[in-house]
Write a protein that holds these residues in place. Structure first.
Motif, PDB file in Angstrom:
ATOM      1  N   ALA B 338       7.583 -49.371   9.376  1.00  0.00           N
ATOM      2  CA  ALA B 338       8.466 -50.499   9.091  1.00  0.00           C
ATOM      3  C   ALA B 338       7.643 -51.695   8.605  1.00  0.00           C
ATOM      4  CB  ALA B 338       9.252 -50.880  10.342  1.00  0.00           C
ATOM      5  N   PHE B 339       6.505 -51.958   9.278  1.00  0.00           N
ATOM      6  CA  PHE B 339       5.674 -53.096   8.881  1.00  0.00           C
ATOM      7  C   PHE B 339       5.137 -52.894   7.460  1.00  0.00           C
ATOM      8  CE2 PHE B 339       1.487 -55.401   9.074  1.00  0.00           C
ATOM      9  CZ  PHE B 339       2.030 -56.670   9.094  1.00  0.00           C
ATOM     10  N   ILE B 340       4.693 -51.665   7.178  1.00  0.00           N
ATOM     11  CA  ILE B 340       4.192 -51.372   5.835  1.00  0.00           C
ATOM     12  C   ILE B 340       5.284 -51.632   4.804  1.00  0.00           C
ATOM     13  CG2 ILE B 340       3.380 -49.529   4.302  1.00  0.00           C
ATOM     14  CD1 ILE B 340       2.089 -48.236   6.758  1.00  0.00           C
ATOM     15  N   ALA B 341       6.507 -51.162   5.109  1.00  0.00           N
ATOM     16  CA  ALA B 341       7.609 -51.345   4.163  1.00  0.00           C
ATOM     17  C   ALA B 341       7.891 -52.825   3.941  1.00  0.00           C
ATOM     18  CB  ALA B 341       8.854 -50.636   4.683  1.00  0.00           C
ATOM     19  N   VAL B 342       7.916 -53.593   5.038  1.00  0.00           N
ATOM     20  CA  VAL B 342       8.207 -55.032   4.903  1.00  0.00           C
ATOM     21  C   VAL B 342       7.138 -55.705   4.050  1.00  0.00           C
ATOM     22  CG1 VAL B 342       8.287 -57.203   6.174  1.00  0.00           C
ATOM     23  CG2 VAL B 342       9.529 -55.208   7.035  1.00  0.00           C
ATOM     24  N   VAL B 343       5.862 -55.422   4.362  1.00  0.00           N
ATOM     25  CA  VAL B 343       4.780 -56.052   3.605  1.00  0.00           C
ATOM     26  C   VAL B 343       4.864 -55.662   2.126  1.00  0.00           C
ATOM     27  CG1 VAL B 343       2.270 -56.150   3.293  1.00  0.00           C
ATOM     28  CG2 VAL B 343       3.239 -56.204   5.584  1.00  0.00           C
ATOM     29  N   ALA B 344       5.120 -54.363   1.870  1.00  0.00           N
ATOM     30  CA  ALA B 344       5.160 -53.900   0.482  1.00  0.00           C
ATOM     31  C   ALA B 344       6.292 -54.568  -0.278  1.00  0.00           C
ATOM     32  CB  ALA B 344       5.307 -52.378   0.453  1.00  0.00           C
ATOM     33  N   ILE B 345       7.475 -54.603   0.324  1.00  0.00           N
ATOM     34  CA  ILE B 345       8.632 -55.177  -0.374  1.00  0.00           C
ATOM     35  C   ILE B 345       8.430 -56.674  -0.581  1.00  0.00           C
ATOM     36  CG2 ILE B 345      11.089 -55.685  -0.150  1.00  0.00           C
ATOM     37  CD1 ILE B 345      11.272 -52.930   1.329  1.00  0.00           C
ATOM     38  N   ALA B 346       7.973 -57.366   0.472  1.00  0.00           N
ATOM     39  CA  ALA B 346       7.762 -58.810   0.349  1.00  0.00           C
ATOM     40  C   ALA B 346       6.723 -59.108  -0.738  1.00  0.00           C
ATOM     41  CB  ALA B 346       7.318 -59.386   1.691  1.00  0.00           C
ATOM     42  N   SER B 347       5.641 -58.296  -0.763  1.00  0.00           N
ATOM     43  CA  SER B 347       4.598 -58.544  -1.764  1.00  0.00           C
ATOM     44  C   SER B 347       5.131 -58.314  -3.166  1.00  0.00           C
ATOM     45  CB  SER B 347       3.399 -57.624  -1.517  1.00  0.00           C
ATOM     46  OG  SER B 347       2.949 -57.746  -0.206  1.00  0.00           O
ATOM     47  N   LEU B 348       5.887 -57.234  -3.337  1.00  0.00           N
ATOM     48  CA  LEU B 348       6.452 -56.940  -4.656  1.00  0.00           C
ATOM     49  C   LEU B 348       7.365 -58.068  -5.102  1.00  0.00           C
ATOM     50  CD1 LEU B 348       7.309 -53.144  -4.746  1.00  0.00           C
ATOM     51  CD2 LEU B 348       5.805 -54.439  -6.255  1.00  0.00           C
ATOM     52  N   ALA B 349       8.195 -58.544  -4.170  1.00  0.00           N
ATOM     53  CA  ALA B 349       9.115 -59.632  -4.506  1.00  0.00           C
ATOM     54  C   ALA B 349       8.331 -60.871  -4.923  1.00  0.00           C
ATOM     55  CB  ALA B 349      10.014 -59.935  -3.310  1.00  0.00           C
TER      56      ALA B 349
END
Lengths: 174, 688
Positions: B338-349
């Motif tokens: 979940a943390f990886i997903a949040v970081v990845a999505i936030a970074s992409l955004a």
């Protein structure tokens, strides 16, 4: 025999657990197959090919180790099977098929290039093609704009006034 | 008691991380004010380190005093384990290693705050803050608290894990009298005290460049100093990671008994992936420094590196790698994902939102230029990353989609990695000799004539001397090519310094390192890589192996070595039984000492571990593994002997790489910093 020997030997026989890569649970069974140099049909070439085939098969109880590398008992037995089959004149493909039959495709350290597995073989090539295309386009685009670009050098990140004052302060400080 | 104290430390660190996040974020992002919160973020970073150090200390005390009421100690401790291995069993299991991870993370945060202490001193010393036009913190002073804030977010996650899902300070009541001790593989060799910490320092260190990247995206601004600093942190973390990976290979070689150092195991791949992207960044950052290009790309690489460290930890710690079905068994698996997903999505955004503001002004003008070489280098490294990731994940994908179990192992990876590796080595010889912007035909001829001739000569020479294999011939030719260009770079640099500054040879060399450490340190790293490439190709091609059963007095001969069984023996230690065999080893008929490969039986866990005996020399290693012994007591032993040519050069090459990285980040005296500052004031364009 000292006590340690007996305890150690007993413990090893009783508890030999095939849990990790380096389990040598065959250690105390003596020698199943001594590497006898006098063996009539066994040649250096057979040994070489045994090792080559063994390197492509997974040791079933190890973590990512091949049959050729592992010292686990099962790996050494598989090694013997390979050698015997080679001495009987079977081909590498037949030996591979035999082990796939027994263990499933999981036993092959290099998956067969068929069906879905084609992706794992074609994927890197495709990725490099795509990346190479993008890079080439970028470099060519740059060459096209050559002249206008050279007239106007890359804009520097300019320092803000505040930053300049901060640097001055820091220099005074040091 | 200790449990409570330890848990309190973790909670303290967690609160500090929350403060750092809030205060750092406010100071970094608000338009006015922010002086107080910047100072607060800094204090919080220090306090988090203080609290985590307390937690670490408590755990070490619990381990060393065998306080089995602490859950973690009950799981990995035992009274019989030697003290050294008890102390380092901190990282022998999940919770302890997360604690260690958290401590290092807190350390990086505090160290970063410390390196920027002058900014805070400037705040305090002048009494009035250095303000920008609109009031509040000056622009240049907002990045530091923001970076601290981003590190704080990562800390929140890891300290949160420690307070919840991976709490090492759980209480066992009633406390058991003894424990099982750490995993036998992890208490079999002293290198365990060195290799994991190196890896952790490398993995966790990638948080700092990541925080730099996020801070830059949030502020929509990438300055020259920002890049220089981010890269220094990256080089440091990269150096640790390199040492960790090579140390892991060494450990594997000394412990696992199959005579090799790298098996493309998922755990190994997990450490290799961020190394690849970090290496890509270290190269492409130079394009940004010189030409202002690739800003967004570089930020992406920094973020990807951090994500890959998390992903690698997830892969190796959640149990997902053995089978997708083991996924739900791990508690921390889903949380990590979940943390990886949040970081990845936030970074992409963030990249999508800010990408335009960071748009690169420059262009690549010619394929024959150094920027092209760097871009090609990035293509290869990122393609390599993709390939290793694909191969590592493929069994999971197939199992998830079709339920079949397949393996992707060393034969596959060797096949795909060899051409990529060779291409990268070739590029190491091309890049440094190419000028920025564009190279003319004459220039190309002048730069590459000698390296090409020497490379070709080396390849032909190897062939003439009887090297009958394609891979080593190509490696030798490329190695000679690369070493020639590097030597030429040093020759030119030293000659220029001697002319301009009238320095002695060594003085000129020191100048090269102290003034242009990034570049010349980088060349030293390249030499290390070449040494490793040669070691790999030579040891693979000429590795010889023989297995024999011997009675005392009998000999096995292999290459220029002979091994004679002297005796088989056994003894008991508090935590294990050891059965070993003593061999007298000879090389070219001369005795080179005794070797004692052994089989260790760990009482608590019931596992046998074979420990090889290694006799190293600069030309080749003699590697003995005890495969079996006579159960009746010492009548005969089966031994596998491997002669590994040139493998020592793997470790030597690794050390050369480490020295190169050290040259690149060494603080060569403050005078240089002052000079750089003065330079910036005098000529703003120099910042580009």
């Amino acid at each position: 025999m000292p006590r340690a020997w007996r305890c150690g030997a007993l413990a090893m026989v009783l508890f030999a657990a095939p849990a990790v890569a380096q389990t040598v649970d065959g250690a105390l069974d003596g020698i199943e197959r001594p590497a006898a140099p006098g063996d009539p049909v066994r040649t250096a070439e057979i040994d070489q090919r045994t090792a080559e085939i063994g390197a492509t098969l997974r040791c079933p109880i190890c973590r990512q180790q091949s049959v050729a590398e592992s010292s686990a008992r099962i790996a050494r037995e598989m090694q013997d099977v390979i050698r015997t089959m080679l001495m009987e004149g079977r081909t590498a493909e037949e030996i591979e098929a035999y082990f796939v039959e027994a263990y499933g495709p999981w036993i092959l350290l290099k998956p067969r290039a068929e069906g879905m597995n084609l992706i794992v073989y074609a994927g890197p090539g495709l990725a490099f093609l795509l990346g190479g295309f993008l890079v080439a386009r970028r470099i060519r685009r740059g060459r096209g704009r050559d002249d206008e670009e050279r007239a106007e050098p890359a804009a520097p990140d300019h320092l803000r006034k505040a930053d300049r004052r901060w640097i001055e302060a820091a220099l005074r400080e040091s | 008691m200790l449990s409570t104290l330890g848990y309190a430390s973790v909670i303290g660190a967690l609160l500090a991380a929350a403060v750092a996040t809030a205060a750092g974020g406010w100071a970094g992002l608000s338009r006015s004010g922010g002086e107080v919160s910047a100072a607060l973020a800094r204090r919080a970073a220090y306090f988090a380190f203080f609290a985590m150090s307390g937690g670490m200390l408590v755990m070490e005390v619990a381990l060393l005093t065998h306080d089995f009421s602490v859950e973690y100690v009950a799981r990995v401790g035992s009274r019989e384990t030697p003290t050294y291995y008890t102390a380092i069993s901190l990282w022998s299991s999940l919770e302890g290693s997360i604690l260690f991870w958290g401590w290092i993370l807190a350390g990086y945060g505090a160290l970063f705050a410390f390196t920027r202490r002058r900014e805070f001193q400037a705040l305090r010393a002048t009494g009035e803050p250095l303000t920008a036009l609109g009031g509040g913190l000056a622009h240049g002073l907002r990045t530091t608290p923001l970076v601290l804030g981003v590190i704080g977010v990562v800390q929140l996650f890891f300290f949160g894990l420690l307070a919840g899902a991976a709490n090492p300070f759980g209480i066992v009541d009633p406390a058991p009298a003894n424990g099982p001790g750490p995993n036998p593989l992890l208490q079999n060799h002293p290198l365990m005290g060195l290799h994991p910490p190196m890896l952790y320092f490398g993995f966790v260190g990638m948080t700092v460049p990541f925080a730099f990247a996020i801070a830059a995206l949030l502020r929509g601004n990438v300055e020259a100093r920002w890049l220089r600093d981010a890269r220094r942190w990256m080089v440091a973390a990269w150096a640790f990671l390199t040492m960790g990976i090579i140390g892991g290979g060494w450990w594997s070689y000394e412990v696992l008994g199959w005579g090799g150092a790298w098996a493309w195991d998922p755990v190994e791949n997990a450490s290799f992936l961020p190394w690849l992207t970090a290496t890509a960044f270290l190269h492409s950052a130079m394009v940004q420094e010189r030409r202002g290009m690739l800003k967004t790309w570089n930020l992406t690489l920094m973020i990807a590196t951090f994500l890959l460290t998390l992903f690698g930890t997830f892969l190796t710690r959640s149990g997902v790698i053995d089978s997708v079905h083991a996924f739900t068994e791990g508690v921390i698996g889903p949380v990590f994902l979940a943390f990886i997903a949040v970081v990845a999505i936030a970074s992409l955004a963030l990249i999508g939102w800010r990408g335009n503001r960071l748009r690169a002004p420059g262009q690549v003008e010619s394929p024959a230029s150094r920027e092209s070489a760097f871009i090609l280098n990035n293509l290869l490294l990122v393609g390599f990353t993709f390939t290793v990731l694909l191969g590592t994940m493929w069994p999971l994908v197939v199992e998830a989609l079709r339920g079949d179990r397949i393996s992707v192992g060393p034969p596959y990876f060797d096949q795909v990695a060899s051409p990529i590796g060779l291409a990268l080595i070739f590029l190491m010889g091309v890049g440094p000799a190419l000028p920025w912007r564009r190279a003319g035909r004459r220039q190309l001829e002048r730069s590459f004539a000698w390296p090409a001739i020497i490379g070709a000569a080396a390849g032909l020479g190897a062939f003439a001397l009887g090297v009958g294999y394609f891979l080593p011939i190509l490696t030798i030719a490329f190695a000679a090519f690369v070493l020639t260009t590097i030597a030429e770079e040093f020759r030119k640099g030293i000659a220029a310094r001697r002319r301009i500054a009238e320095r002695s040879f060594l003085g000129a060399l020191r100048d090269l390192f102290s003034r242009t450490g990034q570049r010349y340190g980088g060349y030293v790293v390249h030499v290390g890589v070449i040494v490793i490439a040669l070691a790999i190709s030579v040891s693979w091609t000429w590795k010889t192996e023989r297995e024999m059963t011997l009675r005392p007095g009998e000999r096995l001969d292999i290459k220029d070595y002979e091994v004679e069984l002297v005796e088989v023996w056994a003894h008991e230690e508090p935590h294990r039984f050891v059965i070993g065999a003593t061999f007298a080893a000879y090389r070219d008929g001369r005795g080179i000492g005794e070797e004692q490969p052994r089989i260790n039986f760990y009482k608590a866990t019931g596992q046998n571990i074979a420990t090889p005996a290694v006799k190293s020399s600069l030309t080749s290693d003699l590697y003995l593994t005890l495969m079996a012994v006579d159960p009746e007591g010492g009548d005969h032993a089966t031994v596998r002997a491997i002669v590994n040519p040139g493998i020592v050069w793997l470790w030597i090459g690794g050390m050369i790489m480490g020295v190169g990285a050290l040259i690149a980040i060494w603080p060569w005296g403050r005078s240089r910093v002052r000079a750089a500052g003065a330079e910036l004031l005098a000529d703003p364009a120099a910042a580009a």
